[in-house]
Design an enzyme around this catalytic site. Sequence first.
Site, PDB file in Angstrom:
ATOM      1  N   SER A 282      65.716 -69.055 -15.552  1.00  0.00           N
ATOM      2  CA  SER A 282      64.922 -68.258 -16.473  1.00  0.00           C
ATOM      3  C   SER A 282      64.436 -67.023 -15.745  1.00  0.00           C
ATOM      4  CB  SER A 282      63.732 -69.058 -16.989  1.00  0.00           C
ATOM      5  OG  SER A 282      62.725 -69.061 -16.004  1.00  0.00           O
ATOM      6  N   LYS A 283      64.158 -66.002 -16.515  1.00  0.00           N
ATOM      7  CA  LYS A 283      63.883 -64.729 -15.861  1.00  0.00           C
ATOM      8  C   LYS A 283      62.535 -64.732 -15.146  1.00  0.00           C
ATOM      9  CE  LYS A 283      62.181 -62.069 -19.833  1.00  0.00           C
ATOM     10  NZ  LYS A 283      62.526 -60.988 -20.744  1.00  0.00           N
ATOM     11  N   ARG A 284      61.752 -65.777 -15.352  1.00  0.00           N
ATOM     12  CA  ARG A 284      60.521 -65.914 -14.599  1.00  0.00           C
ATOM     13  C   ARG A 284      60.809 -66.066 -13.105  1.00  0.00           C
ATOM     14  NH1 ARG A 284      55.881 -68.305 -18.297  1.00  0.00           N
ATOM     15  NH2 ARG A 284      57.124 -67.313 -19.871  1.00  0.00           N
TER      16      ARG A 284
END
Length: 484
Positions: free
Chosen positions: A249-251
């Site tokens: 995830s882009k987190r």
Amino acid sequence: MRTRIAPSPTGDPHVGTAYVALINYCFAKKHGGKFLLRIEDTDQARSTAESEQAILDSLRWLGLSWDEGPDVGGPYGPYRQSDRSAIYRKYVDQLLAEGHAFRCFCTPERLDEMREAQRLAKLPPRYDGLCLRVPAAESEARAQTEPYVVRMRVPDRGTAVIEDMRRGKIEIEWNTVDMQVLMKSDGLPTYHLANVVDDHLMEITHVIRGEEWVSSAPKHLLLYQYFGWDVPAFLHVPLLRNPDKSKLSKRKNPTSILFFKAMGYLPEALLNFLGLLMVSSAEGEEVMTLDELIARFEVDHLSLGGPVFDFVKLDWLNGKRLRELTPAAFLDRVLTWGGDRERFATMTALAQARVERLSDLGPLLAFFFAGRLNLTEAQLLDGQKLDRDGVRRALALAMWEFDAAPQFDKTTVETVLKGVAERLERKLRDIARLFYVVLTGSPTSVPLFDAAELLGRDICRERLRGALNTLGAPSANEQKAWRT
Ligand code: GLU
């Protein structure tokens, strides 16, 4: 044989979309079939034309092409769901007439109360069926004056059995499946209805998609049965994972295809890398073309464990492929990546006021041609007006705001940084040095907002993330406190 990728244009083009597209592509091509692209923009509030364009451009950049799609047309069009609204209405009416669906007049307040009660009773969230008991004539009459949605009927007992090409039988109890809304109160379909209707009308034979859709499969299966249509074959492929096995995830990591492009990965290397997550290969045979991937692809070889998106391996593969280019081909790639005359014009215009010799340009503009800057703690903190946690908070706030902004230009950057300063009860000039350092690598450089625009959202957010990781990524509690 016909397969499709059906992205929702609600954000950056995700590498996961490319991965699933590649599998669909290889499967169709291996069997001499067609691969098509359909835009699923039933969520009108979140879908944007920019996102749609970015998805098409990035998949093309990677070297994938589709036989039918919104941009190339085809005999089953239109290929964008918002252009197909009139089609779905008829199918909703059919389900209503045959008693497979019902109008639901429940207010949002009632639904909230119902969900809260279910939560307290530790029951799965599921519509309780109140409006199932509204007699047909009354339902017709109320529809004239009251807002309503249309929900599908779902059996109370028994088990749904999904045949998955790789997983075999997947069994899901019907009483855990919600009475899905098929048509919203504005008369537009939800994803579930549009997806099934379109897969049928577009004669999709194999639905290959991410495993996050397994839980929706019973609803889809039931819709096929209600309509009396042939059920396509299903293949739910595992999601890409971070090396720690959490969902990519882009987190945690960059996920946008645009990031990989901006970083100077070769499209064929990224595609090759995604391909290696999909076929089995022995050491020494990692470099593969798309045709080789097609030849090697076997559904049974797909790993169910969740393929790991390993940046080290991607770097290795990209380096290998870069070094194998002829000098002329390498030069072509350098020039395409480095930018056209217009990009250089912007850079030199920014630099002109700050040079005494042309040779000053190298150090001044080098940061435009770099990816991550890997700054040390000392470089990040020296001379800053904010303390360490203030710096971390400023970086986190800017990163979130950069992400949330609908577009990314110098005005966006300026507005975001002013907002960040305000949140920290500071002046912009108190935090400017920090963002100079993080984004350009130096406390003095060419004008910051212009530089950030030219660097682009993906590189900027990656530099913010890198700095934040060096100083300590925000904990869950900090995230909560800082966001509010
Ligand atoms: N629109 C869905 C998505 O964005 C497609 C799911 C499917 O392939 O059925 O992932």
